[in-house]
Design a protein around this motif. Structure first.
Motif, PDB file in Angstrom:
ATOM      1  N   ILE A  96      -4.664   0.262  -8.887  1.00  0.00           N
ATOM      2  CA  ILE A  96      -3.642  -0.477  -8.126  1.00  0.00           C
ATOM      3  C   ILE A  96      -3.609   0.020  -6.678  1.00  0.00           C
ATOM      4  N   THR A  97      -3.602   1.337  -6.499  1.00  0.00           N
ATOM      5  CA  THR A  97      -3.595   1.916  -5.158  1.00  0.00           C
ATOM      6  C   THR A  97      -4.842   1.515  -4.386  1.00  0.00           C
ATOM      7  N   ALA A  98      -6.000   1.619  -5.020  1.00  0.00           N
ATOM      8  CA  ALA A  98      -7.250   1.254  -4.361  1.00  0.00           C
ATOM      9  C   ALA A  98      -7.262  -0.232  -4.006  1.00  0.00           C
ATOM     10  N   GLY A  99      -6.762  -1.064  -4.892  1.00  0.00           N
ATOM     11  CA  GLY A  99      -6.711  -2.500  -4.624  1.00  0.00           C
ATOM     12  C   GLY A  99      -5.864  -2.834  -3.406  1.00  0.00           C
ATOM     13  N   PHE A 100      -4.669  -2.262  -3.334  1.00  0.00           N
ATOM     14  CA  PHE A 100      -3.808  -2.498  -2.172  1.00  0.00           C
ATOM     15  C   PHE A 100      -4.425  -1.927  -0.901  1.00  0.00           C
ATOM     16  N   ALA A 101      -5.049  -0.754  -1.003  1.00  0.00           N
ATOM     17  CA  ALA A 101      -5.655  -0.139   0.183  1.00  0.00           C
ATOM     18  C   ALA A 101      -6.797  -0.994   0.713  1.00  0.00           C
ATOM     19  N   ILE A 102      -7.640  -1.497  -0.182  1.00  0.00           N
ATOM     20  CA  ILE A 102      -8.760  -2.339   0.250  1.00  0.00           C
ATOM     21  C   ILE A 102      -8.247  -3.642   0.839  1.00  0.00           C
ATOM     22  N   TRP A 103      -7.251  -4.235   0.214  1.00  0.00           N
ATOM     23  CA  TRP A 103      -6.675  -5.485   0.722  1.00  0.00           C
ATOM     24  C   TRP A 103      -6.098  -5.275   2.121  1.00  0.00           C
ATOM     25  N   ALA A 104      -5.349  -4.187   2.299  1.00  0.00           N
ATOM     26  CA  ALA A 104      -4.749  -3.908   3.607  1.00  0.00           C
ATOM     27  C   ALA A 104      -5.816  -3.589   4.646  1.00  0.00           C
ATOM     28  N   TRP A 105      -6.877  -2.904   4.245  1.00  0.00           N
ATOM     29  CA  TRP A 105      -7.949  -2.556   5.170  1.00  0.00           C
ATOM     30  C   TRP A 105      -8.730  -3.798   5.587  1.00  0.00           C
ATOM     31  N   VAL A 160       0.831  -1.206   0.000  1.00  0.00           N
ATOM     32  CA  VAL A 160       0.000   0.000   0.000  1.00  0.00           C
ATOM     33  C   VAL A 160       0.867   1.258   0.000  1.00  0.00           C
ATOM     34  N   TRP A 161       1.986   1.250   0.709  1.00  0.00           N
ATOM     35  CA  TRP A 161       2.860   2.426   0.705  1.00  0.00           C
ATOM     36  C   TRP A 161       3.534   2.636  -0.654  1.00  0.00           C
ATOM     37  N   LEU A 162       3.934   1.549  -1.301  1.00  0.00           N
ATOM     38  CA  LEU A 162       4.496   1.679  -2.652  1.00  0.00           C
ATOM     39  C   LEU A 162       3.445   2.199  -3.629  1.00  0.00           C
ATOM     40  N   ALA A 163       2.217   1.701  -3.519  1.00  0.00           N
ATOM     41  CA  ALA A 163       1.149   2.156  -4.406  1.00  0.00           C
ATOM     42  C   ALA A 163       0.825   3.627  -4.174  1.00  0.00           C
ATOM     43  N   ILE A 164       0.792   4.043  -2.905  1.00  0.00           N
ATOM     44  CA  ILE A 164       0.542   5.456  -2.606  1.00  0.00           C
ATOM     45  C   ILE A 164       1.683   6.323  -3.131  1.00  0.00           C
ATOM     46  N   GLY A 165       2.914   5.884  -2.926  1.00  0.00           N
ATOM     47  CA  GLY A 165       4.063   6.624  -3.455  1.00  0.00           C
ATOM     48  C   GLY A 165       4.014   6.736  -4.966  1.00  0.00           C
ATOM     49  N   ASN A 166       3.669   5.640  -5.630  1.00  0.00           N
ATOM     50  CA  ASN A 166       3.535   5.661  -7.082  1.00  0.00           C
ATOM     51  C   ASN A 166       2.427   6.609  -7.510  1.00  0.00           C
ATOM     52  N   GLN A 167       1.320   6.603  -6.770  1.00  0.00           N
ATOM     53  CA  GLN A 167       0.201   7.490  -7.086  1.00  0.00           C
ATOM     54  C   GLN A 167       0.621   8.949  -6.967  1.00  0.00           C
ATOM     55  N   ILE A 168       1.358   9.283  -5.928  1.00  0.00           N
ATOM     56  CA  ILE A 168       1.823  10.656  -5.735  1.00  0.00           C
ATOM     57  C   ILE A 168       2.769  11.062  -6.862  1.00  0.00           C
ATOM     58  N   LEU A 169       3.722  10.188  -7.186  1.00  0.00           N
ATOM     59  CA  LEU A 169       4.656  10.502  -8.268  1.00  0.00           C
ATOM     60  C   LEU A 169       3.937  10.646  -9.611  1.00  0.00           C
ATOM     61  N   THR A 170       2.954   9.803  -9.863  1.00  0.00           N
ATOM     62  CA  THR A 170       2.194   9.890 -11.102  1.00  0.00           C
ATOM     63  C   THR A 170       1.409  11.193 -11.158  1.00  0.00           C
ATOM     64  N   ALA A 171       0.838  11.601 -10.025  1.00  0.00           N
ATOM     65  CA  ALA A 171       0.075  12.854  -9.977  1.00  0.00           C
ATOM     66  C   ALA A 171       0.959  14.070 -10.213  1.00  0.00           C
ATOM     67  N   THR A 172       2.247  13.957  -9.883  1.00  0.00           N
ATOM     68  CA  THR A 172       3.173  15.079 -10.092  1.00  0.00           C
ATOM     69  C   THR A 172       3.863  15.021 -11.449  1.00  0.00           C
ATOM     70  N   GLY A 173       3.431  14.072 -12.296  1.00  0.00           N
ATOM     71  CA  GLY A 173       3.967  14.025 -13.654  1.00  0.00           C
ATOM     72  C   GLY A 173       5.134  13.084 -13.845  1.00  0.00           C
ATOM     73  N   LYS A 174       5.525  12.383 -12.818  1.00  0.00           N
ATOM     74  CA  LYS A 174       6.612  11.407 -12.947  1.00  0.00           C
ATOM     75  C   LYS A 174       5.985  10.023 -13.019  1.00  0.00           C
ATOM     76  N   ASN A 175       6.511   9.164 -13.862  1.00  0.00           N
ATOM     77  CA  ASN A 175       5.982   7.809 -13.992  1.00  0.00           C
ATOM     78  C   ASN A 175       7.031   6.800 -13.554  1.00  0.00           C
ATOM     79  N   PRO A 176       7.034   6.427 -12.271  1.00  0.00           N
ATOM     80  CA  PRO A 176       8.025   5.467 -11.784  1.00  0.00           C
ATOM     81  C   PRO A 176       7.813   4.066 -12.349  1.00  0.00           C
ATOM     82  N   LEU A 177       6.545   3.716 -12.601  1.00  0.00           N
ATOM     83  CA  LEU A 177       6.232   2.424 -13.209  1.00  0.00           C
ATOM     84  C   LEU A 177       5.869   2.658 -14.676  1.00  0.00           C
ATOM     85  N   PRO A 178       6.170   1.702 -15.523  1.00  0.00           N
ATOM     86  CA  PRO A 178       5.879   1.907 -16.944  1.00  0.00           C
ATOM     87  C   PRO A 178       4.383   1.761 -17.255  1.00  0.00           C
ATOM     88  N   ILE A 179       3.566   2.564 -16.561  1.00  0.00           N
ATOM     89  CA  ILE A 179       2.125   2.563 -16.773  1.00  0.00           C
ATOM     90  C   ILE A 179       1.736   3.984 -17.167  1.00  0.00           C
TER      91      ILE A 179
END
Length: 77
Positions: A43-52, A15-34
């Protein structure tokens, strides 16, 4: 005292990696090739729901309560 379960660690890191990726994607950086923001959001929502959904016991008291519950369930059978 009990160790933190591997599932708890995997869900938390995921969930922390997904949130970090979401933040980077929102700022215009694409850490993952998506290229699609919807995919990263899912992906972020999926990990968050799984963790919750799962029980993530980190504190000593929570781990002790987990052991107590496990023993109580053994007694019910």
């Amino acid at each position: 005292m009990n160790k933190t379960s591997a599932g708890t660690i995997i869900r938390t890191v995921g969930v922390w990696l997904a949130i970090g990726n979401q933040i980077l994607t929102a700022t215009g950086k694409n850490p993952l090739p998506i290229d699609d923001n919807i995919v990263t959001t899912l992906i972020t929502a999926g990990f968050a729901i799984w963790a919750w959904w799962k029980n993530n016991s980190f504190t000593p008291h929570a781990k002790l309560a987990d052991e107590f519950l496990k023993e109580a369930k053994k007694g019910e059978k």
